[in-house]
Design a protein around this motif. Structure first.
Motif, PDB file in Angstrom:
ATOM      1  N   VAL A  70       2.964  30.660  26.850  1.00 49.99           N
ATOM      2  CA  VAL A  70       2.709  32.090  26.623  1.00 49.99           C
ATOM      3  C   VAL A  70       1.501  32.277  25.705  1.00 49.99           C
ATOM      4  CG1 VAL A  70       3.638  34.193  25.600  1.00 49.99           C
ATOM      5  CG2 VAL A  70       5.096  32.763  27.034  1.00 49.99           C
ATOM      6  N   TRP A  74      -1.963  34.167  26.661  1.00 52.56           N
ATOM      7  CA  TRP A  74      -2.471  35.284  25.851  1.00 52.56           C
ATOM      8  C   TRP A  74      -3.890  34.994  25.369  1.00 52.56           C
ATOM      9  CZ3 TRP A  74      -1.260  40.149  25.181  1.00 52.56           C
ATOM     10  CH2 TRP A  74      -1.792  40.849  24.095  1.00 52.56           C
ATOM     11  N   LYS A  75      -4.128  33.767  24.946  1.00 46.36           N
ATOM     12  CA  LYS A  75      -5.462  33.386  24.494  1.00 46.36           C
ATOM     13  C   LYS A  75      -6.465  33.446  25.635  1.00 46.36           C
ATOM     14  CE  LYS A  75      -8.011  29.396  22.646  1.00 46.36           C
ATOM     15  NZ  LYS A  75      -7.883  27.973  22.227  1.00 46.36           N
ATOM     16  N   THR A  78      -6.902  37.420  26.463  1.00 44.08           N
ATOM     17  CA  THR A  78      -7.438  38.317  25.437  1.00 44.08           C
ATOM     18  C   THR A  78      -8.408  37.636  24.470  1.00 44.08           C
ATOM     19  OG1 THR A  78      -5.599  37.885  23.891  1.00 44.08           O
ATOM     20  CG2 THR A  78      -5.302  39.649  25.516  1.00 44.08           C
TER      21      THR A  78
END
Length: 292
Positions: A70, A74-75, A78
């Motif tokens: 996760v 996310w990295k 975003t």
């Protein structure tokens, strides 16, 4: 509210079981690395919570923990500009472009073949067996040949990947549409013949409307297959962009977290495509009066 809770609770229960099993599997599969590190350092291996913490926080684990995947997702989404080659959005768009083009080609080709098969006995006997046989060839074996042949023809970039996507996606559409176009009752067909309706009229006024439910069901399968084809098409080319390229880079450098993040990115794309097709299905069938 009760209906919503009754629908969501089983899903959440299954998700929790999967996540718990995933964490347990990560602890068991990554434990050996912790033991090896302790043996090299000549110290006692950690135990209990400390052991779990180390198995779930390795940079290159055998099986990444869910929170690591996760965090990488996310990295990737975003943490970089969408035009950056380090952005998962950029790579996802490259793969999605080939997927949509291949899906469109496969859908048109599948519908056209299905119409021909239903209306022509020779095509039914001659084309359908070849369509079935085409799906028995392992796509990993034929993908490099596709790429080499199309490169020799001066076709590079998006088209070879789209061709492989079309190869995988046309078959579900053919099968679903043949079933749908043959769904009308004999009495309905006889009624149109008594009205001296042409073959085109029978197709547009009866066969196509009747086949809509089968078409959308096959499109959901075809969309997922097209995405797989696009990713597979990126693997033999040594691509530098696309989710397939992320998988290759992760395998080259042992970045298992990156590999799993790319896999989940592909799964999210596939789920999004299927959801959009499902939305279109509800709108079309409701418009036709076939669904409330």
């Amino acid at each position: 509210m009760k209906a919503f809770a009754s629908a969501v609770t089983p899903v959440l229960a299954v998700v929790l079981v999967i996540v718990a099993a995933w964490y347990l599997g990560a602890a068991l599969m990554n434990r050996q690395w912790v033991l090896d590190q302790a043996a090299r350092a000549g110290t006692a291996p950690p135990g209990g919570v400390e052991m779990l913490a180390e198995t779930w926080s390795q940079d290159r684990p055998v099986l990444p923990a869910p929170h690591q995947v996760v965090a990488e997702l996310w990295k990737g989404v975003t943490g970089h500009a969408v035009t950056s080659r380090r952005s998962l959005v950029y790579h996802g768009w490259v793969t999605l472009s080939a997927t949509l083009l291949g899906f469109g080609i496969g859908t048109v080709m599948g519908i056209a073949l299905a119409v021909g098969i239903v209306h022509n006995r020779a095509m039914d006997l001659g084309v359908m067996p070849w369509a079935i046989a085409s799906q028995t060839i392992p796509i990993l074996a034929i993908a490099p040949m596709f790429v080499v042949v199309m490169n020799s023809m001066g076709l590079q970039g998006l088209l070879p990947k789209a061709a492989i996507s079309a190869w995988l996606s046309f078959f579900p559409v053919v099968v679903g549409m043949v079933k749908g176009l043959r769904a009308p009752e004999p009495m309905q067909l006889d009624l149109l013949r008594t009205w001296n309706a042409s073959g085109l009229t029978v197709l547009t006024r009866l066969r196509l409307p009747t086949s809509m439910a089968w078409l959308f069901a096959s499109l959901k399968v075809a969309a997922a297959a097209a995405l797989v084809g696009a990713i597979v098409g990126e693997l033999p080319t040594g691509a530098v962009a696309g989710l397939g390229a992320r998988l290759l880079q992760g395998s080259y450098y042992g970045q298992t977290v990156q590999i799993w993040a790319a896999l989940f990115g592909a799964a999210i794309l596939a789920a999004g495509l299927v959801a959009l097709i499902g939305l279109a299905e509800r709108l079309v069938l409701r418009r036709m009066g076939l669904q409330r």
